[in-house]
Design a protein around this motif. Structure first.
Motif, short mmCIF file in Angstrom:
data_model
loop_
_atom_site.label_atom_id
_atom_site.label_comp_id
_atom_site.label_asym_id
_atom_site.label_seq_id
_atom_site.Cartn_x
_atom_site.Cartn_y
_atom_site.Cartn_z
N ASP A 247 0.96 -1.32 0.10
CA ASP A 247 0.01 -0.07 0.02
C ASP A 247 0.84 1.43 0.17
O ASP A 247 0.80 2.38 0.69
N LYS A 248 1.97 1.19 -1.05
CA LYS A 248 2.98 2.45 -1.16
C LYS A 248 2.71 2.81 -2.34
O LYS A 248 2.52 2.08 -3.46
N GLY A 249 3.38 3.75 -2.85
CA GLY A 249 3.46 4.43 -4.20
C GLY A 249 2.00 4.72 -4.71
O GLY A 249 1.33 5.16 -3.99
N ASN A 250 1.75 4.05 -6.05
CA ASN A 250 0.54 4.21 -6.53
C ASN A 250 0.05 2.99 -7.20
O ASN A 250 0.47 2.78 -8.30
N PRO A 251 -0.20 2.06 -6.52
CA PRO A 251 -0.73 0.65 -7.03
C PRO A 251 -1.74 0.90 -8.16
O PRO A 251 -1.67 -0.17 -9.04
N TYR A 252 -2.34 1.69 -8.38
CA TYR A 252 -3.28 2.08 -9.72
C TYR A 252 -2.53 1.94 -10.79
O TYR A 252 -2.92 1.46 -12.07
N VAL A 253 -1.20 2.45 -10.72
CA VAL A 253 -0.56 2.58 -11.80
C VAL A 253 0.63 1.46 -12.01
O VAL A 253 1.35 0.93 -13.12
N ASP A 254 1.31 1.20 -10.67
CA ASP A 254 2.40 0.59 -10.80
C ASP A 254 2.24 -0.90 -10.47
O ASP A 254 3.33 -1.72 -10.81
#
Length: 532
Positions: free
Chosen positions: A59-66
């Motif tokens: 749940d870090k960065g941007n999981p939608y993109v990454d």
């Protein structure tokens, strides 16, 4: 197991939402690696139901993109790759609607090792009321459920009903539960004031201050709860992905890469619901930031991202889309004029070479705009015309005390105040009493103006005409006997007119002893022939 490049790219584009955004997930996520039976990892699912794999991950960065995520299901001689999506708060989901019974295995692959899992699944026979998704009859012009049951479309439109308050949505669902409607067109992005108006994470106070790379899963979680409620009522959810009415926010004006990611997310999130249809856009030609090539491209993205192959259409304003393109399953048309007689409706079908639904033929209402001024009689008339044209129609209502479509059934749902709905329920019963999967215009080039199935079933609809007698000549049916009924489509009555024994005549078939049928001399009358 190696995930294909196409699957990785699909997953990366689909998954995720803003890591800093998202309401707490109502479901308890499964423990990584757990293979036991649980609410989040069921081992038994009915055919055409939903198997959902729930995973905990980064749940870090941007999981939608990454984050890339997909599961490969194998069973019944099939291998089906299903993309997953990020649902906020470190929760990832994969949803699959199994098309066949039997034993299935599944394996999740991802660019995040914590999400890689395997499991087994037993698919059992569907429960009562589960007829599967709606399909197009092969090489035909009608619809059928996957189990072979006929589906006779009586649809309505309520653009932003699913985005209203919970209380308003309950009123709409209660109205639908006693209505004839078995399909409702509903926007993903709001076009009128709504309870939830932020599908993407906001970055500032302005209407266009939002980040297309960060989706708000709570918005879509709420929307899909409405899809689930419709499923419980046996109603198809015609999900409209884009619309031209909210240029101030510009959700329909994203760049191609953001559109692709959004479409893939929608397909992964909603596609396993068996009552979902896809409508790429409402009045697509009103969205000036997209060209025809963009729509063709997005259809191919959607088709690739949807392993469940749900029905797909696009709705026009002034410029017809070519519904013969291979990614279109049925034509969704706006045309008030085409629904004014059965022959014109039939010609649209001949052009599309697919089922046709006139999803917008103007609306029953009292507003100042001409598209919202139909009487109940005129709305019902359009449904009957499209019926005898071998096509289907859509309802909508703009009636309200303030004469504003935004607070009517069309805009926000609620209650129905018009007169057409009970008449459409009557028509639906006529359709269900007729042959499956539907009827067609018979020899329309010879001006019979009769629909049905040759030698079995015929309907002659007189509409606004008021004849007192009709010379009863059918295009076929010689040597057969038919029970004849006179149907008052507005007063919802069926009056038997006896049995007609049809013999060959130069123009088709006619009863020599009873060449004509007496009629009541008023509008909205139909005559039905059913083989005796």
């Amino acid at each position: 197991m190696e995930i294909t490049r196409r699957t990785v790219l699909t997953g990366a584009a689909i998954l995720g939402a803003a890591a800093a955004i998202g309401a707490p997930n109502p479901a308890t996520a499964a423990t990584p690696g757990a293979q036991g039976e649980s609410a989040n990892n069921p081992k038994t699912v009915e055919r055409w139901g939903m198997h959902e794999i729930v995973l905990r991950g980064p749940d870090k960065g941007n999981p939608y993109v990454d984050v890339a995520l997909a599961a490969v299901y194998q069973g019944a001689g099939q291998t089906i790759t299903v993309p997953g999506f990020y649902d906020g708060d470190g929760t990832f989901r994969v949803r699959f609607s199994p098309p066949q019974t039997g034993e299935w295995t599944w394996a999740v692959d991802s660019n995040q090792p914590a999400l890689r899992q395997t499991g087994r699944l037993t698919v059992v026979e569907p429960s009562a009321g589960n007829h599967g998704p709606v399909l197009v009859v092969p090489n035909g012009y009608h619809f059928v459920y996957a189990d072979g049951s006929p589906y006779r479309q009586i649809g309505t439109t309520s653009y932003s009903w699913a985005l209203q308050s919970d209380e308003k949505c309950e009123v709409t669902l209660d109205t639908l539960s006693t209505s004839p409607f078995n399909k409702i067109r509903m926007l993903v992005f709001p076009n009128v004031p709504a309870e939830a108006t932020d599908p993407f994470v906001r970055t500032g106070p302005g209407l266009k201050d939002w980040d297309p790379t960060r989706i708000d899963p709570a918005y879509f979680r709420r929307y899909e709860s409405r899809i689930q409620r419709l499923l419980e009522l046996g109603i198809q959810a015609d999900v409209v992905l884009y619309q031209p009415y909210d240029t101030a926010r510009g959700y329909s004006d994203m760049a191609r890469e953001h559109d692709e990611r959004y479409v893939r997310y929608i397909a992964a999130r909603f596609g396993a619901y068996r009552n979902v249809w896809w409508s790429m856009a409402n009045e697509y030609d009103g969205i000036k930031t997209k060209k025809l090539d963009d729509w063709d491209h997005l259809f191919q993205v959607l088709q690739s991202a949807d392993p469940h192959n749900r029905l797909r259409s696009i709705h026009n304003k002034n410029i017809y889309y070519d519904h013969r393109k291979p990614w279109i399953t049925h034509a969704s048309i706006q045309s008030a004029g085409a629904a004014l007689d059965g022959l014109r409706a039939h010609f649209h079908r001949q052009f599309a070479l697919k089922p046709v639904i006139f999803d917008e033929v103007a609306y029953e209402g009292n507003i100042s705009e001409r598209w919202g001024q139909l009487s109940g009689e005129q709305m019902t008339h359009r449904f009957w015309n499209t019926f005898v044209g071998g096509t289907y129609c859509g309802h909508g209502e703009t009636l309200n005390p303030e004469q504003k479509p935004s607070i009517s059934w069309l805009g926000q749902g609620g209650t129905l105040n018009g007169n057409s709905a009970p008449r459409l329920a009557f028509l639906k019963q006529v359709m269900e009493d007729g042959p499956a999967p539907g009827i067609n215009a018979l020899q329309p080039d010879w001006d019979y103006d009769i629909a049905g199935v040759d030698n079995q079933y015929y309907v002659k609809y007189f509409g606004e005409d008021t004849p007192t007698e009709w010379e009863a000549i059918l295009p076929s049916g010689a040597g057969r006997s038919y029970k004849v009924d006179i149907i008052d489509t507005w007063n919802m009555t069926v009056t038997p007119a006896g049995v007609f024994n049809m013999a060959k005549v130069p123009r088709g078939a006619q009863d020599p002893a009873r060449p004509s049928i007496g009629l009541p001399g008023k509008q909205w009358i139909a005559v039905r022939f059913t083989q005796a």
